[in-house]
Design a protein around this motif. Sequence first.
Motif, short mmCIF file in Angstrom:
data_model
loop_
_atom_site.label_atom_id
_atom_site.label_comp_id
_atom_site.label_asym_id
_atom_site.label_seq_id
_atom_site.Cartn_x
_atom_site.Cartn_y
_atom_site.Cartn_z
N ARG A 99 46.23 44.89 32.40
CA ARG A 99 45.38 45.90 31.76
C ARG A 99 44.39 46.50 32.75
O ARG A 99 44.03 47.66 32.66
N ARG A 100 43.91 45.68 33.67
CA ARG A 100 42.97 46.12 34.69
C ARG A 100 43.33 45.43 36.01
O ARG A 100 43.89 44.34 36.01
N ASN A 101 42.96 46.05 37.12
CA ASN A 101 43.19 45.46 38.44
C ASN A 101 41.97 45.75 39.31
O ASN A 101 41.62 46.91 39.50
N TYR A 102 41.33 44.70 39.79
CA TYR A 102 40.14 44.83 40.61
C TYR A 102 40.33 44.10 41.94
O TYR A 102 41.01 43.08 42.00
N TRP A 103 39.72 44.62 42.99
CA TRP A 103 39.66 43.92 44.27
C TRP A 103 38.25 43.35 44.40
O TRP A 103 37.27 44.07 44.21
N VAL A 104 38.15 42.06 44.73
CA VAL A 104 36.87 41.41 44.92
C VAL A 104 36.89 40.76 46.30
O VAL A 104 37.82 40.02 46.62
N GLY A 105 35.88 41.03 47.11
CA GLY A 105 35.83 40.40 48.41
C GLY A 105 34.56 40.75 49.17
O GLY A 105 33.91 41.76 48.91
N SER A 106 34.21 39.87 50.09
CA SER A 106 33.07 40.11 50.97
C SER A 106 33.45 39.69 52.38
O SER A 106 34.40 38.93 52.58
N SER A 107 32.71 40.19 53.34
CA SER A 107 32.99 39.96 54.76
C SER A 107 34.40 40.48 55.07
O SER A 107 34.67 41.66 54.86
N THR A 108 35.32 39.63 55.48
CA THR A 108 36.68 40.11 55.71
C THR A 108 37.25 40.71 54.44
O THR A 108 37.88 41.77 54.47
N GLY A 109 37.02 40.05 53.30
CA GLY A 109 37.51 40.57 52.03
C GLY A 109 36.90 41.91 51.66
O GLY A 109 37.53 42.74 51.02
N GLY A 110 35.65 42.14 52.08
CA GLY A 110 35.01 43.44 51.87
C GLY A 110 35.66 44.53 52.70
O GLY A 110 35.91 45.63 52.22
N ARG A 111 35.95 44.20 53.98
CA ARG A 111 36.65 45.16 54.84
C ARG A 111 38.04 45.45 54.29
O ARG A 111 38.47 46.59 54.23
N GLN A 112 38.73 44.39 53.84
CA GLN A 112 40.05 44.58 53.25
C GLN A 112 39.97 45.48 52.03
O GLN A 112 40.81 46.36 51.82
N GLY A 113 38.95 45.28 51.21
CA GLY A 113 38.77 46.11 50.02
C GLY A 113 38.51 47.57 50.35
O GLY A 113 39.03 48.46 49.68
N TRP A 114 37.72 47.82 51.40
CA TRP A 114 37.50 49.20 51.84
C TRP A 114 38.82 49.84 52.23
O TRP A 114 39.09 50.99 51.89
N TRP A 115 39.64 49.09 52.96
CA TRP A 115 40.94 49.62 53.38
C TRP A 115 41.80 49.94 52.16
O TRP A 115 42.39 51.01 52.07
N MET A 116 41.86 48.99 51.22
CA MET A 116 42.69 49.19 50.04
C MET A 116 42.18 50.35 49.19
O MET A 116 42.97 51.11 48.65
N ALA A 117 40.87 50.51 49.11
CA ALA A 117 40.31 51.64 48.34
C ALA A 117 40.71 52.96 48.98
O ALA A 117 41.04 53.93 48.28
N GLN A 118 40.68 53.02 50.30
CA GLN A 118 41.01 54.25 51.00
C GLN A 118 42.50 54.55 50.98
O GLN A 118 42.91 55.70 50.85
N GLN A 119 43.32 53.53 51.14
CA GLN A 119 44.76 53.73 51.28
C GLN A 119 45.54 53.61 49.97
O GLN A 119 46.59 54.23 49.81
#
Length: 164
Positions: A99-119
């Motif tokens: 029903r929903r899909n979220y990315w949660v992360g900080s530090s490396t996970g935060g950088r990964q999330g930025w990449w996933m948000a952009q791509q």
Amino acid sequence: MGGSGYAGNLLDLSFAVQRGEVGSTTDTGHNPAWCNAVNPRTGLSNAQPDCGLAGGGFVLDPRGELLSSQVKDFINRSLFTQTTWALQLTKAYYGEAARRNYWVGSSTGGRQGWWMAQQHGDLYDGFLLGYPAMNWNRFIIGEAWPAVVVNELLGPQGPGARQE
């Protein structure tokens, strides 16, 4: 969930599961067992022993040559695969799409999330990102800099025991 450090391990997903959610994580295509395994094509280990002293040796073969496929896995391929696989598994197991899909992360996970948000932002309903480890080449050097300064000022022994 995003990874941590060099992301060569799987994170604990029990919090998501306890909340009744589906969680996913990835080791981004490497871990110490993979790094130490013998590659049948070369007869050598896949990467630096135990993935290197700080964990980043998964991108170098035993001769010190760059493994560009490992870099691509670390930066993006594994994250996209993690997401699409988790969505497919959710649909297969529960018989309906997430029903929903979220990315949660900080530090490396935060950088990964930025990449996933952009791509691949269209795969998500939202992103919760904390202190993303950006500018990796500067970040890693900056992380080591305090030890360099202490060594320069106090020598390899570092600070001595406190005298009272």
